[in-house]
Design a protein around this motif. Structure first.
Motif, PDB file in Angstrom:
ATOM      1  N   LYS A  37      25.372   0.774  37.049  1.00  0.00           N
ATOM      2  CA  LYS A  37      24.112   0.036  36.918  1.00  0.00           C
ATOM      3  C   LYS A  37      23.880  -0.438  35.495  1.00  0.00           C
ATOM      4  CE  LYS A  37      22.972   0.938  41.184  1.00  0.00           C
ATOM      5  NZ  LYS A  37      23.833   0.143  42.090  1.00  0.00           N
ATOM      6  N   TYR A  38      23.118  -1.519  35.387  1.00  0.00           N
ATOM      7  CA  TYR A  38      22.630  -1.977  34.084  1.00  0.00           C
ATOM      8  C   TYR A  38      21.291  -1.299  33.811  1.00  0.00           C
ATOM      9  CZ  TYR A  38      20.170  -5.046  30.749  1.00  0.00           C
ATOM     10  OH  TYR A  38      19.454  -5.541  29.691  1.00  0.00           O
ATOM     11  N   GLY A  39      21.247  -0.488  32.750  1.00  0.00           N
ATOM     12  CA  GLY A  39      19.973   0.132  32.377  1.00  0.00           C
ATOM     13  C   GLY A  39      19.607  -0.189  30.946  1.00  0.00           C
ATOM     14  N   CYS A  40      20.588  -0.760  30.173  1.00  0.00           N
ATOM     15  CA  CYS A  40      20.282  -1.130  28.788  1.00  0.00           C
ATOM     16  C   CYS A  40      21.309  -2.106  28.212  1.00  0.00           C
ATOM     17  CB  CYS A  40      20.185   0.102  27.887  1.00  0.00           C
ATOM     18  SG  CYS A  40      21.767   0.925  27.585  1.00  0.00           S
ATOM     19  N   GLY A  41      22.575  -1.993  28.641  1.00  0.00           N
ATOM     20  CA  GLY A  41      23.609  -2.844  28.065  1.00  0.00           C
ATOM     21  C   GLY A  41      23.927  -2.492  26.630  1.00  0.00           C
ATOM     22  N   LEU A  42      23.543  -1.307  26.199  1.00  0.00           N
ATOM     23  CA  LEU A  42      23.638  -0.964  24.779  1.00  0.00           C
ATOM     24  C   LEU A  42      24.315   0.377  24.527  1.00  0.00           C
ATOM     25  CD1 LEU A  42      19.979  -2.007  23.861  1.00  0.00           C
ATOM     26  CD2 LEU A  42      22.071  -3.311  23.390  1.00  0.00           C
ATOM     27  N   SER A  43      24.986   0.904  25.532  1.00  0.00           N
ATOM     28  CA  SER A  43      25.661   2.186  25.354  1.00  0.00           C
ATOM     29  C   SER A  43      24.663   3.315  25.093  1.00  0.00           C
ATOM     30  CB  SER A  43      26.638   2.106  24.165  1.00  0.00           C
ATOM     31  OG  SER A  43      27.851   2.665  24.530  1.00  0.00           O
ATOM     32  N   ILE A  44      23.450   3.166  25.581  1.00  0.00           N
ATOM     33  CA  ILE A  44      22.430   4.182  25.335  1.00  0.00           C
ATOM     34  C   ILE A  44      22.081   4.945  26.620  1.00  0.00           C
ATOM     35  CG2 ILE A  44      20.023   4.556  24.673  1.00  0.00           C
ATOM     36  CD1 ILE A  44      20.375   2.119  22.772  1.00  0.00           C
ATOM     37  N   CYS A  45      21.716   4.215  27.662  1.00  0.00           N
ATOM     38  CA  CYS A  45      21.143   4.881  28.842  1.00  0.00           C
ATOM     39  C   CYS A  45      22.189   5.569  29.703  1.00  0.00           C
ATOM     40  CB  CYS A  45      20.362   3.879  29.681  1.00  0.00           C
ATOM     41  SG  CYS A  45      21.409   2.787  30.674  1.00  0.00           S
ATOM     42  N   GLN A  46      23.431   5.130  29.613  1.00  0.00           N
ATOM     43  CA  GLN A  46      24.551   5.740  30.347  1.00  0.00           C
ATOM     44  C   GLN A  46      24.525   5.475  31.849  1.00  0.00           C
ATOM     45  OE1 GLN A  46      26.994   7.397  28.301  1.00  0.00           O
ATOM     46  NE2 GLN A  46      25.647   6.332  26.896  1.00  0.00           N
ATOM     47  N   SER A  47      23.695   4.556  32.319  1.00  0.00           N
ATOM     48  CA  SER A  47      23.652   4.356  33.774  1.00  0.00           C
ATOM     49  C   SER A  47      24.866   3.556  34.266  1.00  0.00           C
ATOM     50  CB  SER A  47      22.349   3.689  34.206  1.00  0.00           C
ATOM     51  OG  SER A  47      22.210   2.439  33.600  1.00  0.00           O
ATOM     52  N   CYS A  48      25.626   2.965  33.354  1.00  0.00           N
ATOM     53  CA  CYS A  48      26.838   2.249  33.768  1.00  0.00           C
ATOM     54  C   CYS A  48      28.076   3.146  33.711  1.00  0.00           C
ATOM     55  CB  CYS A  48      27.052   1.022  32.890  1.00  0.00           C
ATOM     56  SG  CYS A  48      27.412   1.433  31.169  1.00  0.00           S
ATOM     57  N   THR A  49      27.903   4.392  33.266  1.00  0.00           N
ATOM     58  CA  THR A  49      29.053   5.261  33.003  1.00  0.00           C
ATOM     59  C   THR A  49      30.058   5.262  34.156  1.00  0.00           C
ATOM     60  OG1 THR A  49      27.673   6.658  31.625  1.00  0.00           O
ATOM     61  CG2 THR A  49      29.775   7.605  32.354  1.00  0.00           C
ATOM     62  N   SER A  50      31.311   5.019  33.809  1.00  0.00           N
ATOM     63  CA  SER A  50      32.425   5.027  34.756  1.00  0.00           C
ATOM     64  C   SER A  50      33.567   5.742  34.042  1.00  0.00           C
ATOM     65  CB  SER A  50      32.802   3.594  35.137  1.00  0.00           C
ATOM     66  OG  SER A  50      31.687   2.939  35.725  1.00  0.00           O
ATOM     67  N   LEU A  51      34.741   5.752  34.636  1.00  0.00           N
ATOM     68  CA  LEU A  51      35.872   6.422  34.004  1.00  0.00           C
ATOM     69  C   LEU A  51      36.962   5.395  33.734  1.00  0.00           C
ATOM     70  CD1 LEU A  51      36.083   9.516  36.414  1.00  0.00           C
ATOM     71  CD2 LEU A  51      34.894   9.396  34.213  1.00  0.00           C
ATOM     72  N   VAL A  52      37.613   5.531  32.587  1.00  0.00           N
ATOM     73  CA  VAL A  52      38.820   4.739  32.359  1.00  0.00           C
ATOM     74  C   VAL A  52      39.930   5.723  32.019  1.00  0.00           C
ATOM     75  CG1 VAL A  52      38.259   4.219  29.917  1.00  0.00           C
ATOM     76  CG2 VAL A  52      39.868   2.770  31.175  1.00  0.00           C
ATOM     77  N   ASN A  53      40.985   5.665  32.767  1.00  0.00           N
ATOM     78  CA  ASN A  53      42.085   6.630  32.644  1.00  0.00           C
ATOM     79  C   ASN A  53      41.546   8.063  32.659  1.00  0.00           C
ATOM     80  OD1 ASN A  53      43.666   4.327  32.426  1.00  0.00           O
ATOM     81  ND2 ASN A  53      43.381   4.266  30.195  1.00  0.00           N
ATOM     82  N   GLY A  54      40.568   8.286  33.521  1.00  0.00           N
ATOM     83  CA  GLY A  54      40.040   9.629  33.735  1.00  0.00           C
ATOM     84  C   GLY A  54      38.957  10.069  32.790  1.00  0.00           C
ATOM     85  N   LYS A  55      38.583   9.205  31.838  1.00  0.00           N
ATOM     86  CA  LYS A  55      37.643   9.587  30.783  1.00  0.00           C
ATOM     87  C   LYS A  55      36.381   8.730  30.883  1.00  0.00           C
ATOM     88  CE  LYS A  55      37.140  12.007  27.008  1.00  0.00           C
ATOM     89  NZ  LYS A  55      36.168  12.866  27.649  1.00  0.00           N
ATOM     90  N   ALA A  56      35.219   9.339  30.643  1.00  0.00           N
ATOM     91  CA  ALA A  56      33.966   8.587  30.762  1.00  0.00           C
ATOM     92  C   ALA A  56      33.848   7.511  29.690  1.00  0.00           C
ATOM     93  CB  ALA A  56      32.775   9.538  30.654  1.00  0.00           C
ATOM     94  N   PHE A  57      33.295   6.386  30.062  1.00  0.00           N
ATOM     95  CA  PHE A  57      33.040   5.309  29.094  1.00  0.00           C
ATOM     96  C   PHE A  57      31.921   4.433  29.626  1.00  0.00           C
ATOM     97  CE2 PHE A  57      34.973   1.138  30.529  1.00  0.00           C
ATOM     98  CZ  PHE A  57      35.182   1.525  31.834  1.00  0.00           C
ATOM     99  N   ASN A  58      31.420   3.523  28.772  1.00  0.00           N
ATOM    100  CA  ASN A  58      30.337   2.629  29.150  1.00  0.00           C
ATOM    101  C   ASN A  58      30.862   1.201  29.298  1.00  0.00           C
ATOM    102  OD1 ASN A  58      28.117   4.371  26.904  1.00  0.00           O
ATOM    103  ND2 ASN A  58      28.306   4.624  29.106  1.00  0.00           N
ATOM    104  N   PRO A  59      31.052   0.739  30.521  1.00  0.00           N
ATOM    105  CA  PRO A  59      31.563  -0.626  30.727  1.00  0.00           C
ATOM    106  C   PRO A  59      30.669  -1.703  30.115  1.00  0.00           C
ATOM    107  CG  PRO A  59      31.510   0.588  32.807  1.00  0.00           C
ATOM    108  CD  PRO A  59      30.874   1.470  31.785  1.00  0.00           C
ATOM    109  N   CYS A  60      29.393  -1.394  29.859  1.00  0.00           N
ATOM    110  CA  CYS A  60      28.516  -2.416  29.275  1.00  0.00           C
ATOM    111  C   CYS A  60      28.929  -2.731  27.850  1.00  0.00           C
ATOM    112  CB  CYS A  60      27.058  -1.988  29.308  1.00  0.00           C
ATOM    113  SG  CYS A  60      26.659  -0.633  28.186  1.00  0.00           S
ATOM    114  N   SER A  61      29.769  -1.870  27.259  1.00  0.00           N
ATOM    115  CA  SER A  61      30.109  -2.027  25.846  1.00  0.00           C
ATOM    116  C   SER A  61      31.602  -2.217  25.636  1.00  0.00           C
ATOM    117  CB  SER A  61      29.604  -0.802  25.074  1.00  0.00           C
ATOM    118  OG  SER A  61      28.222  -0.667  25.280  1.00  0.00           O
ATOM    119  N   VAL A  62      32.273  -2.755  26.648  1.00  0.00           N
ATOM    120  CA  VAL A  62      33.711  -3.005  26.545  1.00  0.00           C
ATOM    121  C   VAL A  62      33.998  -4.459  26.922  1.00  0.00           C
ATOM    122  CG1 VAL A  62      35.982  -2.425  27.449  1.00  0.00           C
ATOM    123  CG2 VAL A  62      34.293  -0.618  27.083  1.00  0.00           C
ATOM    124  N   PRO A  63      34.384  -5.290  25.949  1.00  0.00           N
ATOM    125  CA  PRO A  63      34.822  -6.638  26.316  1.00  0.00           C
ATOM    126  C   PRO A  63      36.041  -6.520  27.231  1.00  0.00           C
ATOM    127  CG  PRO A  63      34.453  -6.448  23.943  1.00  0.00           C
ATOM    128  CD  PRO A  63      34.392  -5.067  24.502  1.00  0.00           C
TER     129      PRO A  63
END
Ligand code: FES
Ligand code: FES
Lengths: 172, 783
Positions: A37-63
């Motif tokens: 989900k979009y909750g801020c787009g700023l790597s703050i709210c963490q509602s977009c948190t997903s995993l990349v190669n098994g590790k948590a990250f914020n897709p809102c902050s990854v080009p």
């Protein structure tokens, strides 16, 4: 327009989009993967948190251009299938048993952050979690489900300490 | 139908509605008034003690109760289109439980969907003021009871068995000979070609589902990511759209200075100036945000231009009604301490952002002759009227689909995003999927109004003998339908309330002092705008998980603790000896006992109590707080910006809302309310600076985060009657008050301005007004 190649939820995808568009929008607006989900787009709210190669990250902050073709993104939709066994991921199961969700909007991110925390603890051979480690979770929940999140993480950790479960690519 | 030997049992009228399958409805003329209303009011009682906002909303819904139908589908599913909006409060689950109970079907066989806007429901489609369960409980139960009876009657014929011999288990009707038929198989036989009135009696056996803890029926869709919120809907050609907004609150766009540059941003398809700003539509929301970085708009200032927290508080102080109880002074004319003394208290409260986590989304597809709107609206009928008139379309040309919301807390009573999306779609001539940015929602969204509450208490020896509270608030916007209901039904309001402004009416219908404090008075005054002053609101305000209570109650509970300390009474004992009823005493005693009230605690830490009664309910909270310097200055290694501050270490809540439908859901509501109460007291506010709200994100607006959560939380549910009350907002006021009292006891100084950290300097990293922060690019850092 560049073609972006990466893996998401077990599928290889190719998307025509500019390099600098953040992955969250590629998932949501172009691939119709709307669990993050979009909750801020700023790597703050963490509602977009997903995993990349098994590790948590914020897709809102990854080009999206920063992803390699071998990078595997797992969103909440793919979590259950990213681990061995049938049914849901054990964290999702505990989330249901503890009835954590209220509006549910933050919960995909809460669950992915919990999966990451528990995997990290298990990889360190830990079977318990400290208050400070629970305090370190940054996910905003405006419905205030925090106490049940804490309870659910403790319980999921106990379950997974018995039968360790790691998302594909996670460090064990 | 069997006659009941017990004449006191209530019978109800219902309908079988003409249709191809079984459809039933309630005719809801309640022969008995509410239990509370039957009691003679106490002499000198305040209105809300016997007739309150949820009674009023329920009465407003009565004439249309028969438009609510339960349908049995041919696959056996019992479906109900809910005319209230699920936003996290668990209403879908509670209603499904009531139906499952009455019809003896498994919860999983009941399907609840959100009804579209139904103008014929008039005042019966408003989700607010904690009225939902209170209003819907009887009509749903009656409609389900009619369905149950019809299915039994149809089964008696089909199975050749006397109705009395049939039993229902898990949606299957069984005869003594072992033959059976499912609801689905009977639905057509049980239907009617004409609408018929029937007489029913809801089940009276001990409930099997109602009152038992049940998990949410929509939880699985939430934890798998399957649940589609408004922003997740796929509507053809409805591309992402965001709006550039003014640097002052509610400012207006004058002109777009660089249309070509905006259109040249990759992905952008359209740009259009509307009343609230300049909208940009693009292939992705990321590209909308890119366009907001380059857009250049000339703005007209908003109505709050030049105002600040200080000027608003000064205006509130000016508008405050003077106290009429005389100030006796501390000494008698002979110079000895007077046995009768007055004490004055004043508390101020900052603006607070309503902000659910979902950022005000709406999908709109406006054509020349019709419009279709999707959004998380708690008030879809009034929204439909307003949008139709803004678009210049007839009301019935606008379809409003209500979508389950990602939190609301009162925000979705307004349709700011829906009106905006409709106007943008009309201006661009294409469908749009609008989302506000997080920053927009803080700066231009709904705010709980700033207010002040002043109290004069007279005590004689160690007793409180008079209590006067004058609450003064920035105008609360009730232009969301509640106002229309008040206007339309003014003559039914008790005590001349119909002739007052909306806010006065709501204040009088929600506030009362639950203690025996002799002569009691509570008054509301409002300003900005003052009544009749100007027509438009200066601020976009609304309720935020409760309207007046968190502030009014916190002020009152703090003042009580102070007086108790001054006369040497224990705050618990003073409350218990003056609370007026056994239910109130029970919740307060419960938290005192469970929390070991009065236990020894280290210096810098303390306990505090809070009590609140409203909407037929009673609630008490005991908080333990840690204000020691090492705690207050703790850091969170993962979050450089974390606001830590005093830590509530333990929170204990006891609540009695009458009949509890779902204890598990009620507990969740109370836990959430406590997180709000803690934030309201300690940290969560908006700063008004030069006509605009400064906060831009969760980084600078300090709602409760994990590092602020109590280590121990407990909720006790004391169930006291056969009628449900209101619960959605009931966790906030008592916990806010208890936190404030605990803080006062731990630090030795009573806080008078809320939230307590509001005076802290603003973070330097806040983005300038009018700007939208660009998303970072370092999210893979931890890979
Ligand atoms: S949307 Fe990604 S952290 Fe908030
Ligand atoms: S469950 Fe609503 S924001 Fe967390």
């Amino acid at each position: 327009m560049p073609v972006q190649k990466f893996m998401v939820n077990g599928q290889r995808v190719e998307v025509d989009v500019e390099d600098d568009v953040r992955l969250l929008w590629v998932l949501r607006d172009l691939l119709d993967i709307t669990g993050p989900k979009y909750g801020c787009g700023l790597s703050i709210c963490q509602s977009c948190t997903s995993l990349v190669n098994g590790k948590a990250f914020n897709p809102c902050s990854v080009p999206v251009g920063q992803l390699r073709p071998s990078d595997e993104v797992v969103t909440i939709e793919g979590l259950a299938d990213a681990v061995d066994g049938d049914g849901l991921h054990p964290v999702q199961e505990v989330w249901l048993e503890e009835d954590v969700a209220q509006c549910g909007f933050c919960q995909p991110g809460q669950i992915m952050a919990a999966v990451d925390l528990i995997q990290t603890l298990l990889a360190d051979g830990r079977r318990d979690v400290t208050e400070a480690e629970l305090d370190s979770l940054r996910n905003v929940c405006r419905c205030g489900t925090y106490p049940r999140v804490r309870t659910a993480i403790r319980r999921a950790l106990a379950v997974m300490a018995e039968t360790p479960v790691f998302v594909r690519g996670a460090q064990r | 139908m069997r006659q009941s030997p017990d004449v006191s049992r209530r019978r109800f009228l219902g309908y079988v509605v003409a249709g191809p399958t079984l459809i039933t409805a309630a005719r809801w003329i309640d022969p008995l008034a509410t239990a509370d209303a039957q009691e003679l009011p106490r002499i000198g009682a305040q209105i809300a003690e016997s007739y309150d906002l949820i009674d009023f909303l329920r009465d407003a819904a009565r004439p249309t109760a028969n438009l609510i139908t339960v349908t049995v589908e041919d696959d056996g599913t019992v479906s109900f289109e809910l005319h209230r909006t699920e936003v996290g409060q668990g209403i879908n689950t509670a209603i499904a439980m009531i139906i499952a109970e009455e019809m003896d079907v498994p919860l999983s066989q009941v399907r609840i969907t959100q009804a579209d806007a139904r103008p014929e429901l008039l005042f019966n489609q408003l989700t607010g003021g904690s009225n939902s369960i209170y209003t819907i409980y009887d009509p749903v139960r009656i409609a389900a009871a009619v369905a149950r009876q019809r299915l039994l009657d149809a089964a008696a014929i089909a199975l050749g068995s006397a109705g009395a011999e049939l039993g229902i288990l898990d949606g299957v009707i069984r005869a003594p000979d072992g033959s059976s038929l499912g609801f689905g198989e009977l639905a057509r036989d049980a239907s009617s070609q004409v609408t018929e009135a029937v007489d029913v009696q809801p089940k009276r056996e001990r409930p099997r589902i109602v009152g038992t803890p049940q998990n949410r029926i929509d939880a699985r869709a939430m934890v798998t990511g399957e649940l589609r919120y408004t922003g997740d809907l796929v509507v053809p050609d409805a591309l992402p759209t965001m709006v550039a907004r003014p640097p002052t609150h509610l400012g207006r766009p004058v002109r777009l200075r660089n249309e070509a540059a905006v259109l040249a941003v990759p992905g952008v398809t359209h740009v259009a100036l509307v009343e609230s700003g300049v909208a940009v539509r693009a292939r992705t929301f990321g590209q909308c945000i890119d366009a907001l970085q380059v857009i250049d708009v000339e703005w007209a200032p908003g109505p709050a231009a030049g105002m600040s927290d200080e000027s608003v508080q000064a205006a509130l102080a000016d508008a405050e009604l003077p106290q009429v109880v005389p100030d006796t002074g501390a000494l008698t004319p002979l110079g000895i301490p007077s046995p009768v003394q007055t004490r004055d208290f004043s508390f101020t409260f900052a603006f607070q952002p309503n902000c659910p986590l979902e950022t005000n989304p709406c999908v709109a597809d406006v054509r020349t002759d019709r419009a279709e709107i999707w959004g998380p609206m708690k008030n879809p009928v009034v929204a439909q009227q307003d949008i139709a008139s803004a678009l210049g379309l007839p009301q019935d040309a606008v379809t409003v689909h209500v979508v389950q919301g990602g939190g609301s807390f009162g925000r979705d009573l307004f349709w700011d995003a829906a009106r905006e999306a409709a106007l943008v779609s009309q201006a661009m001539g294409v469908p749009v999927k609008l989302s506000w940015t997080r920053t927009d929602d803080f700066r231009q969204g709904r705010a709980h109004p700033a207010c002040r509450s002043s109290i004069r208490i007279t005590r004689s020896e160690t007793d409180i003998v008079s209590y006067a509270q004058h609450h003064t608030s920035v105008n609360t916007d009730f232009g969301h339908g509640l106002g229309e209901i008040i206007t339309a039904r003014a003559d039914e309001l008790p005590g001349g309330l119909g002739g007052m402004g909306f806010s006065q009416t709501v204040f009088m219908l929600t506030q009362y002092v639950p203690y025996d404090f002799g002569a009691v008075e509570q008054l509301l005054a409002e300003t900005l705008p003052a009544p009749g002053e100007i027509e438009t609101n200066v601020f976009r305000t609304g309720s935020m998980r409760n309207i007046y209570s968190p502030n009014v109650v916190t002020a009152r509970e703090l003042a009580i603790d102070q007086v108790a300390a001054e006369v040497g009474r224990d705050p618990l004992e003073l409350r218990l000896s003056t609370l007026r009823d056994a239910r109130s005493v029970a919740v307060l005693e419960k938290v005192a006992e469970a929390g070991s009230w009065g236990r020894e605690m280290p210096a810098g830490t303390a306990q505090g109590l809070g009590f609140h009664s409203e909407y037929k309910g009673r609630a008490a909270c005991l908080i333990e707080i840690d204000c020691r310097p090492e705690t207050v200055s703790r850091t969170v290694p993962t979050a450089a910006y974390a606001y830590t501050g005093p830590r509530v270490t333990r929170a204990i809540y006891a609540v009695d809302v009458g009949l509890t439908i779902n204890p598990r859901g009620l507990e969740a509501q109370m836990l959430g309310g406590m997180m709000d109460g803690i934030a309201n007291c300690l940290s969560f506010s908006l700063h008004l600076v030069d006509g605009g709200f400064a906060e831009d994100s969760w980084e600078h607006a300090y709602y409760t985060r994990q590092w602020n959560v109590p280590f121990e939380t407990q909720v006790f549910i004391l169930d006291s009657s056969s009628q449900p009350g209101g619960a959605g907002e009931f966790g906030v006021a008592a916990s806010m008050a208890a936190t404030a009292n605990a803080y006062a006891r731990a630090t030795g100084s009573m806080p008078t301005s809320f939230p307590i950290n509001h005076g802290m300097p603003l973070a330097e990293s806040i983005v300038p007004q009018g700007a939208i922060p660009q998303s970072p690019t370092d999210g893979l850092g931890r890979r």
